[in-house]
Design a protein around this motif. Structure first.
Motif, PDB file in Angstrom:
ATOM      1  N   THR A 116       0.816  -1.208   0.000  1.00  0.00           N
ATOM      2  CA  THR A 116       0.000   0.000   0.000  1.00  0.00           C
ATOM      3  C   THR A 116       0.847   1.254   0.000  1.00  0.00           C
ATOM      4  OG1 THR A 116      -1.672  -1.212   1.244  1.00  0.00           O
ATOM      5  CG2 THR A 116      -1.859   1.185   1.201  1.00  0.00           C
ATOM      6  N   ASP A 117       1.889   1.297   0.842  1.00  0.00           N
ATOM      7  CA  ASP A 117       2.705   2.496   0.963  1.00  0.00           C
ATOM      8  C   ASP A 117       3.979   2.416   0.126  1.00  0.00           C
ATOM      9  OD1 ASP A 117       0.897   3.568   2.813  1.00  0.00           O
ATOM     10  OD2 ASP A 117       1.839   2.460   4.448  1.00  0.00           O
ATOM     11  N   ALA A 118       4.134   1.357  -0.630  1.00  0.00           N
ATOM     12  CA  ALA A 118       5.349   1.189  -1.417  1.00  0.00           C
ATOM     13  C   ALA A 118       5.277   2.005  -2.703  1.00  0.00           C
ATOM     14  CB  ALA A 118       5.569  -0.283  -1.753  1.00  0.00           C
ATOM     15  N   VAL A 119       6.436   2.447  -3.151  1.00  0.00           N
ATOM     16  CA  VAL A 119       6.522   3.162  -4.420  1.00  0.00           C
ATOM     17  C   VAL A 119       6.415   2.151  -5.556  1.00  0.00           C
ATOM     18  CG1 VAL A 119       7.994   4.571  -5.900  1.00  0.00           C
ATOM     19  CG2 VAL A 119       7.958   4.971  -3.421  1.00  0.00           C
ATOM     20  N   GLU A 120       5.468   2.377  -6.465  1.00  0.00           N
ATOM     21  CA  GLU A 120       5.312   1.499  -7.616  1.00  0.00           C
ATOM     22  C   GLU A 120       5.625   2.208  -8.922  1.00  0.00           C
ATOM     23  OE1 GLU A 120       1.344  -0.028  -7.285  1.00  0.00           O
ATOM     24  OE2 GLU A 120       2.024  -1.767  -6.160  1.00  0.00           O
ATOM     25  N   ASP A 121       5.477   3.543  -8.943  1.00  0.00           N
ATOM     26  CA  ASP A 121       5.725   4.323 -10.153  1.00  0.00           C
ATOM     27  C   ASP A 121       6.681   5.469  -9.824  1.00  0.00           C
ATOM     28  OD1 ASP A 121       3.689   3.120 -12.135  1.00  0.00           O
ATOM     29  OD2 ASP A 121       2.470   3.541 -10.360  1.00  0.00           O
ATOM     30  N   PHE A 122       7.739   5.577 -10.604  1.00  0.00           N
ATOM     31  CA  PHE A 122       8.708   6.651 -10.416  1.00  0.00           C
ATOM     32  C   PHE A 122       9.371   6.925 -11.754  1.00  0.00           C
ATOM     33  CE2 PHE A 122      10.579   2.572  -9.389  1.00  0.00           C
ATOM     34  CZ  PHE A 122      11.765   2.559 -10.092  1.00  0.00           C
ATOM     35  N   LEU A 150      15.679  -3.465  -4.706  1.00  0.00           N
ATOM     36  CA  LEU A 150      14.732  -2.432  -5.132  1.00  0.00           C
ATOM     37  C   LEU A 150      13.426  -2.548  -4.356  1.00  0.00           C
ATOM     38  CD1 LEU A 150      14.380  -0.063  -7.041  1.00  0.00           C
ATOM     39  CD2 LEU A 150      13.453  -1.653  -8.754  1.00  0.00           C
ATOM     40  N   ASP A 151      13.030  -3.762  -4.039  1.00  0.00           N
ATOM     41  CA  ASP A 151      11.791  -3.979  -3.298  1.00  0.00           C
ATOM     42  C   ASP A 151      11.869  -3.340  -1.914  1.00  0.00           C
ATOM     43  OD1 ASP A 151       9.180  -5.201  -2.927  1.00  0.00           O
ATOM     44  OD2 ASP A 151      10.177  -6.596  -1.569  1.00  0.00           O
ATOM     45  N   VAL A 152      12.948  -3.602  -1.170  1.00  0.00           N
ATOM     46  CA  VAL A 152      13.021  -3.064   0.186  1.00  0.00           C
ATOM     47  C   VAL A 152      13.207  -1.551   0.171  1.00  0.00           C
ATOM     48  CG1 VAL A 152      15.533  -3.319   0.513  1.00  0.00           C
ATOM     49  CG2 VAL A 152      13.994  -3.466   2.487  1.00  0.00           C
ATOM     50  N   LEU A 153      13.968  -1.034  -0.791  1.00  0.00           N
ATOM     51  CA  LEU A 153      14.178   0.415  -0.858  1.00  0.00           C
ATOM     52  C   LEU A 153      12.882   1.146  -1.214  1.00  0.00           C
ATOM     53  CD1 LEU A 153      17.640   0.557  -2.686  1.00  0.00           C
ATOM     54  CD2 LEU A 153      17.192   1.090  -0.282  1.00  0.00           C
ATOM     55  N   THR A 154      12.119   0.613  -2.170  1.00  0.00           N
ATOM     56  CA  THR A 154      10.887   1.294  -2.587  1.00  0.00           C
ATOM     57  C   THR A 154       9.747   1.093  -1.596  1.00  0.00           C
ATOM     58  OG1 THR A 154      10.328  -0.614  -3.997  1.00  0.00           O
ATOM     59  CG2 THR A 154      11.417   1.269  -5.054  1.00  0.00           C
ATOM     60  N   ARG A 155       9.848   0.090  -0.743  1.00  0.00           N
ATOM     61  CA  ARG A 155       8.857  -0.066   0.333  1.00  0.00           C
ATOM     62  C   ARG A 155       9.105   0.926   1.466  1.00  0.00           C
ATOM     63  NH1 ARG A 155       5.727  -4.752   0.094  1.00  0.00           N
ATOM     64  NH2 ARG A 155       6.492  -6.362  -1.342  1.00  0.00           N
ATOM     65  N   ASN A 156      10.317   1.494   1.500  1.00  0.00           N
ATOM     66  CA  ASN A 156      10.703   2.389   2.597  1.00  0.00           C
ATOM     67  C   ASN A 156      11.353   3.660   2.052  1.00  0.00           C
ATOM     68  OD1 ASN A 156      10.393   0.431   5.114  1.00  0.00           O
ATOM     69  ND2 ASN A 156      11.382  -0.732   3.481  1.00  0.00           N
ATOM     70  N   PRO A 157      10.638   4.435   1.231  1.00  0.00           N
ATOM     71  CA  PRO A 157      11.248   5.640   0.658  1.00  0.00           C
ATOM     72  C   PRO A 157      11.695   6.610   1.740  1.00  0.00           C
ATOM     73  CG  PRO A 157       8.858   5.642   0.352  1.00  0.00           C
ATOM     74  CD  PRO A 157       9.225   4.278   0.834  1.00  0.00           C
ATOM     75  N   GLY A 158      12.907   7.148   1.531  1.00  0.00           N
ATOM     76  CA  GLY A 158      13.458   8.096   2.488  1.00  0.00           C
ATOM     77  C   GLY A 158      14.223   7.458   3.627  1.00  0.00           C
ATOM     78  N   VAL A 159      14.130   6.136   3.763  1.00  0.00           N
ATOM     79  CA  VAL A 159      14.839   5.422   4.840  1.00  0.00           C
ATOM     80  C   VAL A 159      16.190   4.951   4.317  1.00  0.00           C
ATOM     81  CG1 VAL A 159      14.809   3.437   6.400  1.00  0.00           C
ATOM     82  CG2 VAL A 159      12.676   4.669   5.888  1.00  0.00           C
ATOM     83  N   THR A 160      17.260   5.241   5.063  1.00  0.00           N
ATOM     84  CA  THR A 160      18.599   4.834   4.661  1.00  0.00           C
ATOM     85  C   THR A 160      18.932   3.463   5.219  1.00  0.00           C
ATOM     86  OG1 THR A 160      19.365   7.132   4.589  1.00  0.00           O
ATOM     87  CG2 THR A 160      21.060   5.425   4.731  1.00  0.00           C
ATOM     88  N   PHE A 161      19.394   2.575   4.322  1.00  0.00           N
ATOM     89  CA  PHE A 161      19.803   1.233   4.708  1.00  0.00           C
ATOM     90  C   PHE A 161      21.316   1.114   4.557  1.00  0.00           C
ATOM     91  CE2 PHE A 161      15.390   0.674   3.704  1.00  0.00           C
ATOM     92  CZ  PHE A 161      14.946  -0.337   4.547  1.00  0.00           C
ATOM     93  N   GLY A 162      21.985   0.697   5.618  1.00  0.00           N
ATOM     94  CA  GLY A 162      23.421   0.484   5.555  1.00  0.00           C
ATOM     95  C   GLY A 162      23.745  -0.758   4.738  1.00  0.00           C
ATOM     96  N   ARG A 163      24.985  -0.835   4.271  1.00  0.00           N
ATOM     97  CA  ARG A 163      25.395  -1.991   3.471  1.00  0.00           C
ATOM     98  C   ARG A 163      25.251  -3.310   4.220  1.00  0.00           C
ATOM     99  NH1 ARG A 163      28.321   2.344   2.042  1.00  0.00           N
ATOM    100  NH2 ARG A 163      28.662   2.770  -0.195  1.00  0.00           N
ATOM    101  N   PRO A 164      25.621  -3.381   5.524  1.00  0.00           N
ATOM    102  CA  PRO A 164      25.445  -4.655   6.237  1.00  0.00           C
ATOM    103  C   PRO A 164      24.001  -5.128   6.252  1.00  0.00           C
ATOM    104  CG  PRO A 164      26.922  -3.215   7.452  1.00  0.00           C
ATOM    105  CD  PRO A 164      26.322  -2.378   6.355  1.00  0.00           C
ATOM    106  N   ARG A 165      23.060  -4.216   6.455  1.00  0.00           N
ATOM    107  CA  ARG A 165      21.640  -4.595   6.475  1.00  0.00           C
ATOM    108  C   ARG A 165      21.190  -5.064   5.090  1.00  0.00           C
ATOM    109  NH1 ARG A 165      17.876  -7.404   7.603  1.00  0.00           N
ATOM    110  NH2 ARG A 165      15.757  -6.592   7.653  1.00  0.00           N
ATOM    111  N   LEU A 166      21.613  -4.363   4.049  1.00  0.00           N
ATOM    112  CA  LEU A 166      21.233  -4.764   2.694  1.00  0.00           C
ATOM    113  C   LEU A 166      21.837  -6.118   2.343  1.00  0.00           C
ATOM    114  CD1 LEU A 166      21.543  -1.354   0.791  1.00  0.00           C
ATOM    115  CD2 LEU A 166      19.444  -2.536   1.487  1.00  0.00           C
TER     116      LEU A 166
END
Length: 232
Positions: free
Chosen positions: A130-136, A165-181
């Motif tokens: 619902t809150d994920a980015v689908e179009d950009f 891309l799925d996790v990043l677009t589900r959380n726009p504006g949230v920074t993910f560190g390399r270890p977490r990714l």
């Protein structure tokens, strides 16, 4: 039916031992020694995962990776030697999903195959979008078919590209560190010098950004990691 794993390794003993081990875990395994035999299998019984020796004689693992990724989303795990760091990076850039360094622990390889199959088959991927980015930009992110669609072209995504891309677009504006990714794509703890995340981000930027050197969508947060640009 169990997943089909195709091993492409020109060392017969190594190939047979690995095939036997994976069969003991319940996988359906075919093993061949070169690219020609591999293609014959793919034409008749396409596998879910290719386990490729990067140093095959004749058509090598990098060439096979590039060719398969251009026409298929088959999972690809490269078997590499310790002194093939550059080839590992090139393999990821060409679309390989993962790699294991020789001599490898069979249990580690089996775990990586299991993780890759988990992502490919979308097991447990039922989180709401619902809150994920689908179009950009010009793109629509088609999560069902794991691809990006624009008016001009379609870009397919490897399993790890999709996961990032799925996790990043589900959380726009949230920074993910390399270890977490690294954990998210199934590689576990990030090892010193491991550039897997940076390579995958580079691959995604080449696919979605008008200018990959000046990204509008997947942004770098210096010293922190990566994030997907939130709408203004």
């Amino acid at each position: 039916m169990s997943a089909h794993i195709l091993i492409v390794e020109d060392d017969r003993v190594t190939r047979m031992r690995l095939a036997g081990y994976l069969r003991s875990l319940g996988h359906r395994v075919t093993e061949v020694g070169d690219a020609e035999a591999m293609q014959e299998v793919i034409d008749i019984d396409p596998p879910e995962v290719l386990v490729l020796d990067i140093g095959l004689e004749g058509k090598d693992g990098l060439t096979i990776t590039r060719e398969q990724r251009a026409k298929s989303r088959v999972g690809i795990i490269l078997l590499t030697s310790r002194d093939e760091q550059v080839d590992r990076i090139v393999g990821l850039e060409m679309g390989a999903d993962d790699y294991v360094t020789k001599p490898y622990d069979r249990r580690e390889l089996a775990a990586r195959i299991k993780n890759l199959l988990f992502r490919i088959t979308d097991i447990g991927r039922s989180a709401p979008v619902t809150d994920a980015v689908e179009d950009f930009g010009p793109w629509h992110f088609d999560r069902i078919r794991r691809r990006l669609v624009s008016a001009a072209r379609i870009e397919t995504l490897s399993a790890q590209e999709f996961d990032l891309l799925d996790v990043l677009t589900r959380n726009p504006g949230v920074t993910f560190g390399r270890p977490r990714l690294s954990e998210i794509i199934g590689r576990g703890d990030l090892r010193p010098g491991d550039r897997t995340i940076d390579v995958l981000i580079g691959r995604l930027r080449k696919k979605i950004e008008a200018d990959p050197t000046k990204p509008d969508h997947i942004l770098t947060r210096t010293g922190e990691g990566y994030c997907f640009a939130a709408e203004s």
